[in-house]
Motif scaffolding. Sequence first.
Motif, PDB file in Angstrom:
ATOM      1  N   THR A 267      -0.035   9.716  -3.405  1.00  0.00           N
ATOM      2  CA  THR A 267       1.257   9.156  -3.829  1.00  0.00           C
ATOM      3  C   THR A 267       1.758   8.202  -2.755  1.00  0.00           C
ATOM      4  OG1 THR A 267       3.605   9.602  -4.209  1.00  0.00           O
ATOM      5  CG2 THR A 267       2.429  11.216  -2.882  1.00  0.00           C
ATOM      6  N   ASP A 269       4.987   7.815  -2.192  1.00  0.00           N
ATOM      7  CA  ASP A 269       6.383   8.169  -1.910  1.00  0.00           C
ATOM      8  C   ASP A 269       6.695   8.335  -0.418  1.00  0.00           C
ATOM      9  OD1 ASP A 269       6.692   8.053  -4.568  1.00  0.00           O
ATOM     10  OD2 ASP A 269       6.821  10.217  -4.912  1.00  0.00           O
ATOM     11  N   ASN A 270       5.866   9.084   0.311  1.00  0.00           N
ATOM     12  CA  ASN A 270       6.147   9.309   1.735  1.00  0.00           C
ATOM     13  C   ASN A 270       6.060   8.021   2.533  1.00  0.00           C
ATOM     14  OD1 ASN A 270       6.820  11.958   1.823  1.00  0.00           O
ATOM     15  ND2 ASN A 270       4.684  12.651   1.982  1.00  0.00           N
ATOM     16  N   TRP A 272       6.850   4.986   1.521  1.00  0.00           N
ATOM     17  CA  TRP A 272       8.108   4.238   1.347  1.00  0.00           C
ATOM     18  C   TRP A 272       9.262   4.923   2.085  1.00  0.00           C
ATOM     19  CZ3 TRP A 272       7.795  -0.512   0.595  1.00  0.00           C
ATOM     20  CH2 TRP A 272       7.011  -1.102  -0.396  1.00  0.00           C
ATOM     21  N   ALA A 273       9.257   6.237   2.106  1.00  0.00           N
ATOM     22  CA  ALA A 273      10.380   6.957   2.726  1.00  0.00           C
ATOM     23  C   ALA A 273      10.348   6.871   4.249  1.00  0.00           C
ATOM     24  CB  ALA A 273      10.363   8.416   2.281  1.00  0.00           C
ATOM     25  N   HIS A 312       4.072   3.066  -8.866  1.00  0.00           N
ATOM     26  CA  HIS A 312       3.772   4.489  -8.761  1.00  0.00           C
ATOM     27  C   HIS A 312       2.509   4.903  -9.508  1.00  0.00           C
ATOM     28  CE1 HIS A 312       7.280   5.755  -6.460  1.00  0.00           C
ATOM     29  NE2 HIS A 312       7.877   4.749  -7.072  1.00  0.00           N
ATOM     30  N   LYS A 314      -0.967   6.452  -9.842  1.00  0.00           N
ATOM     31  CA  LYS A 314      -1.610   7.481  -9.012  1.00  0.00           C
ATOM     32  C   LYS A 314      -2.882   6.906  -8.395  1.00  0.00           C
ATOM     33  CE  LYS A 314       0.689  11.307  -9.000  1.00  0.00           C
ATOM     34  NZ  LYS A 314       1.270  11.615  -7.678  1.00  0.00           N
TER      35      LYS A 314
END
Length: 332
Positions: A267, A269-270, A272-273, A312, A314
Motif C-alpha cells: 500500500t 498509505d504509509n 504518503w503519511a 491506490h 494495490k
Amino acid sequence: MRTVIIGSGSWGTALGQVLADNQQDVIVYGRNQAEVSDINENHHNTKYFKETELNPLLTATQDLSVVEGADFVLLAVPTIAIEDMCKKIDGYLKPNTIVINVSKGFHPETNERMSDVIRRSISSNKLSSVVSLIGPSHAEEVVIRQLTTIDAISLKMEDAKQVQMLFSNRYFRIYTGSDEIGSELGAALKNVMAIASGILSGLGYQDNTRAALITRGLQEMVRYGTFFGGQERTFMGLTGIGDLIVTCTSKHSRNFECGYQIGQENTVDNFWANNTKTVEGVRTAKIVHRVAEKNHISMPICEEVYQILYNHKKPDTCADSLMLRDLKEEFR
Ligand SMILES: NC(=O)C1=CN([C@@H]2O[C@H](COP(=O)(O)OP(=O)(O)OC[C@H]3O[C@@H](n4cnc5c(N)ncnc54)[C@H](OP(=O)(O)O)[C@@H]3O)[C@@H](O)[C@H]2O)C=CC1
Ligand SMILES: O=C(CO)COP(=O)(O)O
C-alpha cells in the motif's frame, strides 16, 4: 574561479567536497543552520552522511549574498525549489554566470525541464548557459570518493568543458554532451523506473524481474524522450542506462527505497503519511502520466507506478497488469 553551491543537502555537500578536493574556491549556501554549522565546525553533514568526515576546506554559509560575483552557481535543491531559488539569486548574479543544474525532474506546474526553468527564471544577460551535471552518482558514494562518471550537458559546449575541467579528478570523471532534451528526460524518467524496481523488490520479485524492468523501462524512456526530440543514443549513455541501473539497483536510491516500502506494505498509505525525503520520481510519475496520455505515448510501467501512487492501486495487482497485457501491444 569561484563556485557557490546552493543547497546543503546530500548532493550539494558531496559536490562541494569534490571541488574542495580539487582545491577550487567553493562555498555551500544552506538554509538550515544545523547543516551549515555542522559543515563549518565539525567537517561533517551528519544528517546525510553520519560519520563521514568532510574535506576541511569545504565551508558553508546561510548568507545568500555569497552568490555575488560567483563564476559558477550550482543549484542543488529539489526541482520544486528551483524556480524560486533562481529568482532569489538573480539580483546577485554577475553577467555571464554559468549556472549548473543537478536536479532530476520537471517543474511541478509547467512540466518544463530544469534547464528551461532556469533560463526562464534568470535574467538572460546574467546567464552564460545552463550546464546539467547528471549521471549515475549517489551522493553517499561520491562523498567517500567512489569512482564515479557523469555528464556535463550544455547547449554551449565551451561551458560544458569548463564544468568538466572544474569537477574532474582521479575519482570523479566528467564527460560532455549537448543533447539536453535526451539527457534531462532520461535522468527524470529513471526515477519512476527506480520506484517501480523498488516496488517489485518489495513484493519479493528477484533478478529476472529487475532485468526485465530495467530493459523495458529503458524502452519507455527512449519512446518518451525521442518523442520530444531527444536522441536515442543518449539513452545508451550515463544519463540514460547508467543512471537507470544505479537507481534501480541501489540501496542508496530514495526512489528505490520509496518503492520498496510501498511493495513490502502493499500500500502507498504509509509513504504518503510519513515521507520527508526528496523522492523526485513521485511527482515525475504524475507529470509523465498526464503528458503521455495527452500525446498517446505508451508508458505501461510508468502508468502502473502512477496508479499505485495516486489511485491506490494495490501493488500486488500490477505484475498481472503488466504481464498479461494484450500481446499485440508490443513495442521494440
Ligand atoms: N542525492 C543524490 O545522490 C543526488 C541527487 N540528485 C538530485 O539533486 C537534487 C537535490 O537533491 P538532494 O541534494 O539529494 O536533496 P536533499 O533532500 O538531500 O537536499 C536538498 C537541499 O535543498 C534544500 N531545500 C529543500 N527545499 C528547499 C526550498 N524550497 N528552498 C531552499 N532550499 C530547499 C534542503 O534544505 P533543508 O535541509 O532545510 O530541507 C537541502 O539543503 C534532486 O533533484 C535530486 O534528484 C542528483 C544526483 C544525485
Ligand atoms: O539520481 C540519483 C543518483 O544518480 C539519486 O537517486 P535518488 O534520488 O533515488 O536517491
